[in-house]
Structures are given as C-alpha cells and as structure tokens.
Design an enzyme around this catalytic site. Structure first.
Site, PDB file in Angstrom:
ATOM      1  N   THR A  12      31.942  55.173  62.864  1.00 34.21           N
ATOM      2  CA  THR A  12      32.292  56.544  62.486  1.00 34.21           C
ATOM      3  C   THR A  12      32.248  57.487  63.684  1.00 34.21           C
ATOM      4  O   THR A  12      33.088  58.387  63.802  1.00 34.21           O
ATOM      5  CB  THR A  12      31.344  57.051  61.385  1.00 34.21           C
ATOM      6  OG1 THR A  12      31.523  56.260  60.209  1.00 34.21           O
ATOM      7  CG2 THR A  12      31.624  58.507  61.050  1.00 34.21           C
ATOM      8  N   SER A  54      31.893  49.218  61.417  1.00 29.10           N
ATOM      9  CA  SER A  54      30.767  48.283  61.448  1.00 29.10           C
ATOM     10  C   SER A  54      30.773  47.302  60.283  1.00 29.10           C
ATOM     11  O   SER A  54      30.096  46.264  60.345  1.00 29.10           O
ATOM     12  CB  SER A  54      29.433  49.039  61.486  1.00 29.10           C
ATOM     13  OG  SER A  54      29.148  49.667  60.259  1.00 29.10           O
ATOM     14  N   THR A  85      27.243  52.939  61.300  1.00 22.68           N
ATOM     15  CA  THR A  85      25.916  52.977  60.681  1.00 22.68           C
ATOM     16  C   THR A  85      25.696  51.926  59.603  1.00 22.68           C
ATOM     17  O   THR A  85      24.562  51.532  59.351  1.00 22.68           O
ATOM     18  CB  THR A  85      25.652  54.364  60.064  1.00 22.68           C
ATOM     19  OG1 THR A  85      26.653  54.642  59.069  1.00 22.68           O
ATOM     20  CG2 THR A  85      25.675  55.447  61.133  1.00 22.68           C
ATOM     21  N   ASP A  86      26.769  51.463  58.955  1.00 20.17           N
ATOM     22  CA  ASP A  86      26.589  50.620  57.772  1.00 20.17           C
ATOM     23  C   ASP A  86      25.871  49.304  58.073  1.00 20.17           C
ATOM     24  O   ASP A  86      25.095  48.815  57.255  1.00 20.17           O
ATOM     25  CB  ASP A  86      27.933  50.342  57.100  1.00 20.17           C
ATOM     26  CG  ASP A  86      28.454  51.547  56.343  1.00 20.17           C
ATOM     27  OD1 ASP A  86      27.688  52.516  56.161  1.00 20.17           O
ATOM     28  OD2 ASP A  86      29.634  51.541  55.939  1.00 20.17           O
TER      29      ASP A  86
END
Length: 331
Positions: A12, A54, A85-86
């Site tokens: 992101t 990710s 971030t995932d």
C-alpha cells in the site's frame, strides 16, 4: 552518517490508483524523494526488488528478500524493507529465522495509506524505520505507528487503523516520542556469523479448530502429502475427542512422520496442554507445543525448520528453543 539500504517490495505504501483498484506503482527513488530533508540524515541507497501487493508475497518472495538482505549486510549499517501490511508479520517472522545472527538492524515498515495520500502514515513509519535501522540494534523488526516490534512478535490486528500492529506477548523493542527513538533493548550481537538458511518447506497447513470439525480433514491433508500442520486449538490447548475424535487423527499424522504443531486461538498468553485432559491426550500423541508464540511465528518457524530437516525430533528440539525471540517460556 549511517549507511542505510532501502529495499522496496510494493504494498500500500507504494500504491497508485488503477482501474482495478490500488496497486503498487511508486518506486523506491520516488519514495525516498518524498522523505525530503529527512533522507539527508543518512547515506541512503535505494533498491527496488519486488513490486507486489503483500497478498502475493509468498515463500519464493521471502527467499528473494532474505538473499537481498544477506548480500548487503556487510556494506550497510542497517536495512529498511518496505512491505504491504497484510502479510508483513509473516515476512518479519520468517526473515528472523532465515537471517539468524544478522549483525545489523533489519526493519520492515509500510503504511495504511499510499505515500502520495495527503493523510498518509507512510512518512512517519519510514522515519521510525530509518531511525531504528541506524540504531545499531541487530535483529529483524517491524516499525509502525511510532512503535518498534520484534519481528517474531508482530501481529496485524487492525485492517485500516494506523496502529495496525501489536507486539504480542513481548514488550516493544523501541518507541518514538518527543525524546526521539527510545530503545528498550540493548544493541548486543552474539558474534555468531549470519549464514543464510533460506530453504523453506511450502507443504505446511494452518487450520483453525472449530466446534464439530470433521476429523476426516486430516485424512485429506495426509493424502495431499503435507509435511507439517499447525492447529489453532481452543484456549490453553483443547481439542475435541468425543463423537468427532481429533486425537486419534493426530496419532495417525505423527505416526506418518508429519509434524503437528498446536498453538492457541487466543492472541495473548501461552498455550499449556498439560492443564486439561484434552490437551494431555494431544501431547500423548506427539504434538508439539508453541508456548506463547504468535501464529505467524509458529507457521513460518515450521516452514523454515522443515526446510532444514526431515527429523521430527529435530523439529521438536527447535520448537522448544528460542531462536529469534519468538518464545518466552514453555509450561
């Protein structure tokens, strides 16, 4: 000035709008430019190694990142890896194992909003990550929302909040405040050489136990030739054996040479299978406890260990050993 390397992988933080939604499109040089005068505090080198959401970062990409870090470790004082971030917690955990005894800080960071968004958290997270990378504290860390978390203890707990990550069952490694970067751990290196061990076993399955789960799912996993299973059990370590007998299936799995690792669905505190009858029955079948590890650490540790050995005794020994801060204690 500290020599720092910025490795970008997408996520992101590097995303731009497309007709199919947000997708990585901002390169590392552009990202460093957006830091403005902050980048002038370091001798910063930038390399783009991946351009992925990710969700698409898998074991093959973990190996790419680990190789890039390992190859650069002697030429830089610290390394920052930007990442979506995932799956960041999985990547941070597995890098901790693949890069054991890394002698410099390796800091993963990302953002909940693109670095081009007017309200982005990217710049704050990058500043914290760069400061930690320059700290001299060796190890793998996650920098997010002014918190520095040990890589094997980071868990994403929020989908959109800026305070998206928590340090589970371990204190923060550092915090950022008006007094700067406040280290809560000492910069001590054990002196062991960092040997890249990036072989991974992809045949590891994570299953969350639910009331009434059909035990035949384990027969299916056996036929699919999985080498390792991680089970998120109830509470401190419960698995049902009345009417639907999971315990006998665990015996079948371990007898077939499959490593069965059991942790808790509860985010905090430890699992302890010695407390209840259900847990003791599981221990009798040879399952491996995880203590207070996160699920992300348990899964990636099993993938990493099975990439190094096929011995169940060695798997058991490694799981009872704290390798990268992933475990505090066993029962």
């Amino acid at each position: 000035m500290k020599r720092l390397l910025l490795l970008t992988t997408g996520g992101t933080i590097a995303s731009i709008p497309t007709v199919e939604g947000l997708a990585p499109g901002i390169g590392g040089d552009a990202m460093a430019h957006r830091l403005g005068p902050m980048a002038d505090h370091y001798e910063l080198t930038v390399r783009d190694i991946l351009h992925l959401d990710s969700s698409n970062i898998q074991p093959e990409e973990w190996q790419v990142i680990a190789r890039a870090v390992h190859e650069a470790r002697n030429r830089f004082d610290g390394i920052v890896v930007t990442h979506g971030t995932d799956t960041m917690a999985y990547t941070a955990s597995v890098l901790s194992f693949m890069l054991l005894h890394i002698g410099i800080p390796v800091v993963l960071t990302g953002a909940q909003l693109s670095i081009d968004h007017p309200l982005t958290d990217a710049l704050e997270n990058l500043r914290a990550a760069l400061a930690m990378a320059a700290s001299g504290v060796p190890g793998v860390f996650v920098a997010f929302d002014r918190k520095i978390i040990l890589g094997t203890r980071a868990v994403k707990t929020k989908t959109t909040g800026f305070d998206a990550f928590e340090s589970v069952n371990a204190p923060l490694a550092a915090t950022v405040s008006g007094s700067g970067l406040n280290l809560h751990i000492q910069p001590v290196h054990d002196g062991e050489p960092c040997v890249l061990r990036n072989r991974l076993c992809r045949d590891v399955f994570l299953i969350k136990l639910t009331p009434g789960l059909n035990p035949e799912i384990f027969d299916m996993l056996l036929r699919m030739r999985y080498r390792g299973i991680v089970i998120e059990a109830f509470g401190a370590g419960g698995l049902h054996f009345i009417r639907r007998d999971l315990i006998s299936k665990l015996h079948k799995m371990t007898a077939a040479g499959i490593a069965v690792v059991v942790c808790s669905q509860c985010l905090y505190e430890r699992s302890d299978f010695s407390l209840y009858q259900t847990g003791q029955k599981a221990l009798d079948q040879g399952v491996i406890q995880t203590g207070d590890m996160t699920t992300e650490a348990a899964v990636t540790k099993l993938m990493w260990i099975l990439g190094q050995t096929s011995s169940l005794e060695e798997v058991r020994r490694c799981f009872s050993t704290n390798l990268a801060g992933e475990i505090s204690y066993f029962s």
